[in-house]
Scaffold this motif. Structure first.
Motif, mmCIF file in Angstrom:
data_model
loop_
_atom_site.group_PDB
_atom_site.id
_atom_site.type_symbol
_atom_site.label_atom_id
_atom_site.label_comp_id
_atom_site.label_asym_id
_atom_site.label_seq_id
_atom_site.Cartn_x
_atom_site.Cartn_y
_atom_site.Cartn_z
ATOM 1 N N ASP A 142 0.815 -1.216 0.000
ATOM 2 C CA ASP A 142 0.000 0.000 0.000
ATOM 3 C C ASP A 142 0.845 1.262 0.000
ATOM 4 O OD1 ASP A 142 -2.609 -1.324 0.151
ATOM 5 O OD2 ASP A 142 -1.916 -1.980 2.125
ATOM 6 N N GLY A 143 2.123 1.132 0.302
ATOM 7 C CA GLY A 143 3.028 2.272 0.325
ATOM 8 C C GLY A 143 4.377 1.864 0.876
ATOM 9 N N CYS A 144 5.275 2.847 0.910
ATOM 10 C CA CYS A 144 6.630 2.609 1.409
ATOM 11 C C CYS A 144 6.995 3.645 2.453
ATOM 12 C CB CYS A 144 7.647 2.699 0.279
ATOM 13 S SG CYS A 144 7.562 1.331 -0.852
ATOM 14 N N ILE A 145 7.688 3.167 3.463
ATOM 15 C CA ILE A 145 8.259 4.042 4.486
ATOM 16 C C ILE A 145 9.768 3.995 4.291
ATOM 17 C CG2 ILE A 145 8.573 4.430 6.951
ATOM 18 C CD1 ILE A 145 5.953 2.819 7.383
ATOM 19 N N GLU A 146 10.385 5.152 4.309
ATOM 20 C CA GLU A 146 11.830 5.241 4.133
ATOM 21 C C GLU A 146 12.452 5.871 5.373
ATOM 22 O OE1 GLU A 146 14.990 7.410 1.073
ATOM 23 O OE2 GLU A 146 12.949 6.994 0.381
#
Length: 177
Positions: A142-146
């Motif tokens: 659903d998305g990316c965390i960096e």
């Protein structure tokens, strides 16, 4: 200054740990090759009462003395399961209503310090030590965390990344309640 002894730390027993309210996070390890990294993730998950860990692909699974060497018993407290592929694990978590976030450097990733965990339950995918999260898995998240990084090197060991992300989300989820 005096260090606390083991009795003063108030450590939970295995049964107390299993009965405790958990931090609503599931960690998904996508083809992590190092048993020491797996053991470290278990130990961090225990420290923050993480809901569970899903081991995928060729990620080593307990029981194994090299995992235990780092986990120090956390494989007995933290719930875990195994999937042959990370794609299968992510699809199963989606069916259960999880929001799936990869911890990865990617286009449109959200920096960890800006990420707001608005939806629970939340599953976090941590990738292989060399290649990161698999491209097929990236299509499903659903998305990316960096994790913001400022130095010359722009990668962290998976066990370090896991610790940073869990601590940050643990603090954010705790202040929401």
């Amino acid at each position: 200054m005096r260090k606390l002894n083991m009795h003063e730390l108030g450590r939970k027993t295995v049964s107390e740990f299993k009965a405790a309210d958990k931090t609503p996070l599931v960690l998904v390890l996508d083809n992590v090759r190092s048993m020491h990294n797996v053991g470290s993730v278990f130990r961090t998950a225990d420290a923050f009462l993480v809901q569970g860990i899903i081991l995928c692909g060729y990620t080593p699974v307990p029981p194994h003395r090299d995992i235990q060497k780092t986990a120090l018993g956390a494989t007995e407290t933290v719930e875990w399961q195994y999937f042959a592929t990370t794609v299968e694990a992510v699809n199963a978590l989606k069916e259960e209503g999880y929001t799936i976030m990869a911890i990865e450097q990617a286009a449109q990733s959200v920096m960890l310090d800006s990420f707001k965990p608005s939806q629970t339950p939340l599953a976090l995918v941590f990738g292989n030590e060399v290649s990161g999260v698999d491209a097929e898995v990236m299509k499903l998240v659903d998305g990316c965390i960096e994790i913001p990084q400022l130095g010359m090197k722009h990668s962290l060991n998976i066990s370090v990344s896991t610790g940073i992300v869990i601590w940050d989300l643990f603090c954010k989820l705790k202040t929401e309640n």
